[in-house]
Each structure stands twice: as C-alpha cells, then as structure tokens.
Design a protein around this motif. Structure first.
Motif, PDB file in Angstrom:
ATOM      1  N   LEU A 192       0.828  -1.212   0.000  1.00 45.84           N
ATOM      2  CA  LEU A 192       0.000   0.000   0.000  1.00 45.84           C
ATOM      3  C   LEU A 192       0.861   1.261   0.000  1.00 45.84           C
ATOM      4  N   ALA A 193       2.135   1.119   0.428  1.00 44.89           N
ATOM      5  CA  ALA A 193       3.049   2.279   0.406  1.00 44.89           C
ATOM      6  C   ALA A 193       3.845   2.319  -0.900  1.00 44.89           C
ATOM      7  N   GLY A 194       3.479   1.466  -1.866  1.00 51.27           N
ATOM      8  CA  GLY A 194       4.142   1.488  -3.179  1.00 51.27           C
ATOM      9  C   GLY A 194       5.535   0.901  -3.169  1.00 51.27           C
ATOM     10  N   ILE A 195       5.799  -0.043  -2.219  1.00 52.06           N
ATOM     11  CA  ILE A 195       7.155  -0.615  -2.124  1.00 52.06           C
ATOM     12  C   ILE A 195       7.251  -1.976  -2.806  1.00 52.06           C
ATOM     13  N   GLU A 196       6.218  -2.816  -2.691  1.00 52.19           N
ATOM     14  CA  GLU A 196       6.323  -4.140  -3.327  1.00 52.19           C
ATOM     15  C   GLU A 196       4.956  -4.668  -3.777  1.00 52.19           C
ATOM     16  N   LYS A 197       5.000  -5.734  -4.602  1.00 51.63           N
ATOM     17  CA  LYS A 197       3.754  -6.340  -5.098  1.00 51.63           C
ATOM     18  C   LYS A 197       3.062  -7.109  -3.980  1.00 51.63           C
ATOM     19  N   ILE A 198       1.735  -7.245  -4.079  1.00 53.94           N
ATOM     20  CA  ILE A 198       1.008  -8.024  -3.064  1.00 53.94           C
ATOM     21  C   ILE A 198       1.239  -9.513  -3.335  1.00 53.94           C
ATOM     22  N   HIS A 199       1.442 -10.289  -2.245  1.00 55.27           N
ATOM     23  CA  HIS A 199       1.779 -11.703  -2.418  1.00 55.27           C
ATOM     24  C   HIS A 199       0.583 -12.650  -2.354  1.00 55.27           C
ATOM     25  N   LEU A 200      -0.502 -12.247  -1.672  1.00 52.28           N
ATOM     26  CA  LEU A 200      -1.666 -13.142  -1.561  1.00 52.28           C
ATOM     27  C   LEU A 200      -2.789 -12.645  -2.465  1.00 52.28           C
ATOM     28  N   ARG A 201      -3.406 -13.588  -3.202  1.00 50.73           N
ATOM     29  CA  ARG A 201      -4.493 -13.216  -4.121  1.00 50.73           C
ATOM     30  C   ARG A 201      -5.739 -14.033  -3.790  1.00 50.73           C
TER      31      ARG A 201
ATOM     32  N   ASN B 186      -4.661 -17.782  -2.487  1.00 47.99           N
ATOM     33  CA  ASN B 186      -3.404 -18.423  -2.873  1.00 47.99           C
ATOM     34  C   ASN B 186      -2.241 -17.443  -2.719  1.00 47.99           C
ATOM     35  N   GLY B 187      -1.067 -18.007  -2.434  1.00 48.64           N
ATOM     36  CA  GLY B 187       0.145 -17.180  -2.367  1.00 48.64           C
ATOM     37  C   GLY B 187       0.966 -17.516  -1.144  1.00 48.64           C
ATOM     38  N   SER B 188       2.075 -16.802  -0.948  1.00 50.50           N
ATOM     39  CA  SER B 188       2.892 -17.094   0.249  1.00 50.50           C
ATOM     40  C   SER B 188       3.486 -15.819   0.825  1.00 50.50           C
ATOM     41  N   LEU B 189       3.746 -15.888   2.134  1.00 49.88           N
ATOM     42  CA  LEU B 189       4.371 -14.768   2.860  1.00 49.88           C
ATOM     43  C   LEU B 189       5.669 -15.306   3.452  1.00 49.88           C
ATOM     44  N   PRO B 190       6.799 -14.614   3.219  1.00 43.67           N
ATOM     45  CA  PRO B 190       8.082 -15.195   3.609  1.00 43.67           C
ATOM     46  C   PRO B 190       8.308 -15.304   5.122  1.00 43.67           C
ATOM     47  N   TRP B 191       7.864 -14.285   5.891  1.00 45.52           N
ATOM     48  CA  TRP B 191       8.192 -14.272   7.318  1.00 45.52           C
ATOM     49  C   TRP B 191       6.976 -13.835   8.122  1.00 45.52           C
ATOM     50  N   VAL B 192       6.429 -14.740   8.910  1.00 45.41           N
ATOM     51  CA  VAL B 192       5.366 -14.343   9.841  1.00 45.41           C
ATOM     52  C   VAL B 192       5.695 -14.957  11.202  1.00 45.41           C
ATOM     53  N   SER B 193       5.725 -14.102  12.229  1.00 43.18           N
ATOM     54  CA  SER B 193       6.125 -14.530  13.577  1.00 43.18           C
ATOM     55  C   SER B 193       4.903 -14.880  14.421  1.00 43.18           C
ATOM     56  N   ASN B 194       5.149 -15.621  15.498  1.00 45.51           N
ATOM     57  CA  ASN B 194       4.099 -16.008  16.458  1.00 45.51           C
ATOM     58  C   ASN B 194       3.002 -16.843  15.793  1.00 45.51           C
TER      59      ASN B 194
ATOM     60  N   THR C  99       9.154 -17.579  13.770  1.00 47.64           N
ATOM     61  CA  THR C  99       8.889 -16.887  12.501  1.00 47.64           C
ATOM     62  C   THR C  99       8.943 -17.911  11.373  1.00 47.64           C
ATOM     63  N   LEU C 100       7.829 -18.050  10.653  1.00 49.28           N
ATOM     64  CA  LEU C 100       7.708 -19.104   9.640  1.00 49.28           C
ATOM     65  C   LEU C 100       7.267 -18.529   8.304  1.00 49.28           C
ATOM     66  N   ASN C 101       7.504 -19.333   7.289  1.00 48.63           N
ATOM     67  CA  ASN C 101       7.050 -19.032   5.945  1.00 48.63           C
ATOM     68  C   ASN C 101       5.632 -19.602   5.803  1.00 48.63           C
ATOM     69  N   LEU C 102       4.655 -18.756   5.439  1.00 46.62           N
ATOM     70  CA  LEU C 102       3.262 -19.232   5.294  1.00 46.62           C
ATOM     71  C   LEU C 102       2.917 -19.422   3.824  1.00 46.62           C
ATOM     72  N   ARG C 103       2.406 -20.595   3.471  1.00 45.96           N
ATOM     73  CA  ARG C 103       1.977 -20.841   2.086  1.00 45.96           C
ATOM     74  C   ARG C 103       0.501 -21.176   2.068  1.00 45.96           C
ATOM     75  N   LEU C 104      -0.241 -20.456   1.262  1.00 48.06           N
ATOM     76  CA  LEU C 104      -1.681 -20.694   1.167  1.00 48.06           C
ATOM     77  C   LEU C 104      -1.981 -21.260  -0.218  1.00 48.06           C
ATOM     78  N   ASN C 105      -2.511 -22.483  -0.211  1.00 52.33           N
ATOM     79  CA  ASN C 105      -2.789 -23.160  -1.458  1.00 52.33           C
ATOM     80  C   ASN C 105      -4.290 -23.450  -1.526  1.00 52.33           C
ATOM     81  N   ASN C 106      -5.033 -22.600  -2.231  1.00 51.05           N
ATOM     82  CA  ASN C 106      -6.496 -22.723  -2.306  1.00 51.05           C
ATOM     83  C   ASN C 106      -7.132 -22.792  -0.916  1.00 51.05           C
ATOM     84  N   VAL C 107      -6.730 -21.912  -0.040  1.00 51.34           N
ATOM     85  CA  VAL C 107      -7.315 -21.892   1.318  1.00 51.34           C
ATOM     86  C   VAL C 107      -8.685 -21.217   1.253  1.00 51.34           C
TER      87      VAL C 107
END
Ligand SMILES: Cc1cc2nc3c(=O)[nH]c(=O)nc-3n(C[C@H](O)[C@H](O)[C@H](O)COP(=O)(O)OP(=O)(O)OC[C@H]3O[C@@H](n4cnc5c(N)ncnc54)[C@H](O)[C@@H]3O)c2cc1C
Length: 387
Positions: free
Chosen positions: A129-138, A149-157, A203-211
């Motif tokens: 939203l600050a114009g820095i990178e593309k959105i990863h989840l669609r 679908n999509g993935s987020l590289p680092w999510v903690s807790n 802190t883990l990598n989250l992958r969403l596959n047709n969630v």
C-alpha cells in the motif's frame, strides 16, 4: 486516582512476571531460538495483551498507552519477546476494530487473554500500500467467502494451534483482511533460514494453497478495507514503539553498569546515558499522547510515522552506545550488549522499516506541498476577482 496510578498494580504485576520468568530465559531465547509460549500465555492471563481492548471481549478497557507500557516492560529484558507481545496485542487491535461482528466473536476474547496466540502477516500488504512491493496473496470470491493463494516469507508467532491475520488482493475489487487458523486446509508452514536475532519468535514461511476463507473469518471485505486500514494503522504503528523503549531502557542499564567501573573513559563517548534518557522521556511523552488519540481514532498518520522513525533511530543509537560503553566485555556473545545491537536493528527493519517510514513521510510531505501549490494560485485568482 489518576489513570496512571490506577494502572500501576497491573503494570507492576507484569514487571514482576518479566523479572522472575522471562529474564532467566533471555539467553535461551536469543541463542537457542526458544519460543516463550508458556510465558506468553501467562502474560495474557495477567492482561498483557488486552490493555487497549474492550472489557466485553476480555480486555482491560484502558488504552494503547498502557499497552505500550506493557511491551516496554517486556522489552527491558528481551526485545524478541516484546515483538511477540506487539504481534499478539496487534491481532487483538485488528479484531477489536473489525466492522464484522462474527470474526470478533470468534477470536477476540481468546486472543485478548492469550489463550489463542496469533501472528500478524501484514508487512507485505503494508509495504504494497506504500508502493514498495507487489502483493503476495491473491483472493477470489467463493460464495460469501474467498479462496486464497500465495505465500508470505516471514510471519512470527504462528504455527500449530495459532492464528494468522493477513491481507490479500481481490481481482478488480481491492483488498481483504482475514484470519487463518493453523488447521485451515491448504495452509502450510515452513521454517525460515536462520536469523541473526529474534530466533525465538517462531517466525515461519506461510503458504496458502487454495485456502477457503469463510465470511466469518473476514476482518474487512473490499468495500470496508480502506476505512478499516485507516482506522487501525496509527494504532498498530504506534504500538511498536514499546519494543524500542524497552530495548533503550535495557541499553541504559548496560551503560550505567559500565559507568560504575569505567566512567572516566566512557565520558568521551558521543551518546551519554543521561542524554539518551532525556530523549527517551520526550519520545515516551509523545507516544502516550498519540496512543490515546489513536485509541479514539483521532490521530493523523504523519506524527505517528515520525515518532516511529525517531524511536528506531534512538534505539540504534542507544544500542551502539551501550556496546561502546561495555567494551570488550560487551563483545562477548553472552553479554546483553551484543543481543541489544541485533534487537535494535530489528526495530529499524521490521515493517514499517526506517527506510519505509522515511519514504511514507516523504510522500506525504510531497503531496501536501503539491496541494499547497495548487491551492495558492486558486486563492490568488479569487482574491483578484474580489477586487
Ligand atoms: C525476524 C523477522 C521477523 C519478521 N516477522 C514478521 C511478521 O511477523 N509479519 C510480517 O508481516 N513480516 C515479518 N517480517 C518481515 C519484515 O517486517 C519486513 O517486511 C522484512 O524484513 C522485509 O523488509 P525489507 O525492508 O527488507 O524489504 P525491502 O528491502 O524494502 O524490499 C522490498 C521489496 O522490494 C522488492 N524489490 C527489490 N528490488 C526491486 C526492484 N528493483 N524493483 C521492484 N521491487 C524490488 C523486494 O523483492 C522486496 O519484496 C519479519 C522479518 C524478520 C527478519
């Protein structure tokens, strides 16, 4: 009795729990990646995540100013765990302000009390939203819910038995924000490469596959999203300053300890303990005022971004100075000065990172300058027409 006096016993109880339970674990958290899940649950039982949350959902009904005090108490001993406190209390903040009652009813009480531990995977969306990178989840519409679908590289807790709160784009419609329980079909977590600090944050990598995201897990639909983010953003950004305050207080303690033996040379260093303490007190006063405004939904974002940037800068300065004060002793891996350096860098790189904050501040300043430049000629022509 003032509000500060009436909250003192609750803050004291938390300070005590931090000293007795968290302080002995800081080495294991930092060096062995121990995740302090039990400590977090007990902190939740003491109200450690609920200061800014409504009493009807298990919160304390105070404000973000008191939540910042809690995070500061934790950060005095451990910056990594202070980040977890921010993650958990921010998830409560997101849920409390959701316009959708169903999602609040489903999760808010358990998150506020620390029975359900939760992570916020919002860095990507906030940077997008600050114009820095593309959105990863669609997301695609699926009845009254969505398929994501999509993935987020680092999510903690996050991890087994936890909740994650994230955002996705919806084609041609905008964005949604939603909760995903760890049991959701199609959600996978993967370990990340080793970090130099904050290893105890799970802190883990989250992958969403047709969630499949049911409507009851949606915090904001596309038509609600813009107003919702405007409401929650000042609060979750100002809430982060507690991490910095706690780390700075830890650094001041290292300096005082070092000055007991080597003050005669430490006085030649640039950032002295008393100067840093004065700057810290000024930032804390600003934070308390902005946090109360953010609680009421009344603060503009610009002063919050400036404060958050100033706290990152002071945290870096204090950690550097603490390491220089401590000298060779502070260069030992087991000395807290080492850990504080790595924690301080985290405060300046976690979203919104210092570079991100400076970009947003620059963009807002540019937009205001442009607006002023277009308003002035109009005013001038009105003035001419009046003559
Ligand atoms: C220990 C740890 C815990 C974390 N926990 C969380 C968490 O709980 N939740 C969460 O959401 N995040 C978390 N993060 C992520 C964190 O908040 C930041 O988002 C992350 O550090 C990345 O930010 P950055 O400033 O390095 O990205 P930047 O360096 O600013 O990169 C921004 C983006 O620009 C892209 N890019 C690079 N070059 C170009 C180019 N030429 N053109 C276009 N694009 C380009 C990059 O791919 C990147 O996506 C965590 C990170 C760490 C290290």
């Amino acid at each position: 009795m003032s509000q500060a006096d009436s909250t003192a016993p609750f803050i004291q109880a938390i300070a005590q729990q931090v000293k007795s339970e968290l302080a002995p674990m800081t080495q294991a958290i930092d060096r062995e990646g121990l995740y302090p899940g039990d400590f977090m649950r007990r902190l939740g039982a003491l109200g450690g995540f609920g200061a800014a949350l409504p009493a009807q959902y298990g919160g304390l009904g105070l404000s973000l100013a008191e939540q910042i005090q809690v995070t500061t108490q934790v950060g005095r001993e451990c910056g990594s765990t202070a980040f977890l406190v921010w993650c958990q209390s921010s998830c409560g903040w997101y849920l409390a302000h959701s316009p959708n009652e169903a999602v609040r009813k489903r999760y808010l009480r358990a998150v506020a009390c620390g029975e359900l531990l939760a992570g916020t995977g919002m860095s990507n969306a906030v940077k997008h939203l600050a114009g820095i990178e593309k959105i990863h989840l669609r997301a695609q519409r699926d009845g009254d819910g969505y398929i994501v679908n999509g993935s987020l590289p680092w999510v903690s807790n996050v991890g087994d038995g936890h909740l994650a709160i994230v955002a996705a784009s919806v084609e041609d419609e905008g964005y949604i924000m939603f909760a995903v329980p760890s049991t959701a079909r199609g959600l996978e977590t993967r370990r990340c490469l080793e970090f130099s600090g904050l290893e105890g944050t799970q802190t883990l990598n989250l992958r969403l596959n047709n969630v499949h995201v049911p409507a009851d897990d949606v915090l904001a639909h596309p038509d609600q999203f813009a107003a919702y983010v405007k409401r929650i953003k000042p609060g979750f950004v100002v809430g982060q300053v507690g991490m910095g305050f706690g780390i700075i207080e830890g650094c001041l303690a290292i300096m005082r300890e070092s000055n007991a033996g080597t003050a005669h040379v430490n006085i030649f260093l640039d950032d002295q303990e008393s100067d840093l303490a004065d700057q810290l007190a000024a930032l804390k006063a600003q934070a308390a005022a902005l946090a109360r405004q953010a609680q009421d939904g009344e603060t503009p974002i610009l002063p919050v971004l400036k404060l958050r940037a100033a706290v990152s800068e002071l945290t870096l300065k204090a950690a550097n100075s603490a390491a220089l004060h401590a000298g060779a002793k502070g260069y030992l891996m087991l000395h807290p000065a080492q850990r504080r350096l790595r924690e301080a860098i985290f405060v300046a790189i976690v979203t919104p990172a210092l570079k991100h904050l400076r970009k947003e501040i620059h963009d807002i300043d540019q937009a205001s300058a442009l607006e002023a430049a277009t308003v002035q000629p109009e005013q001038a022509s009105h003035a001419l027409a009046a003559h």
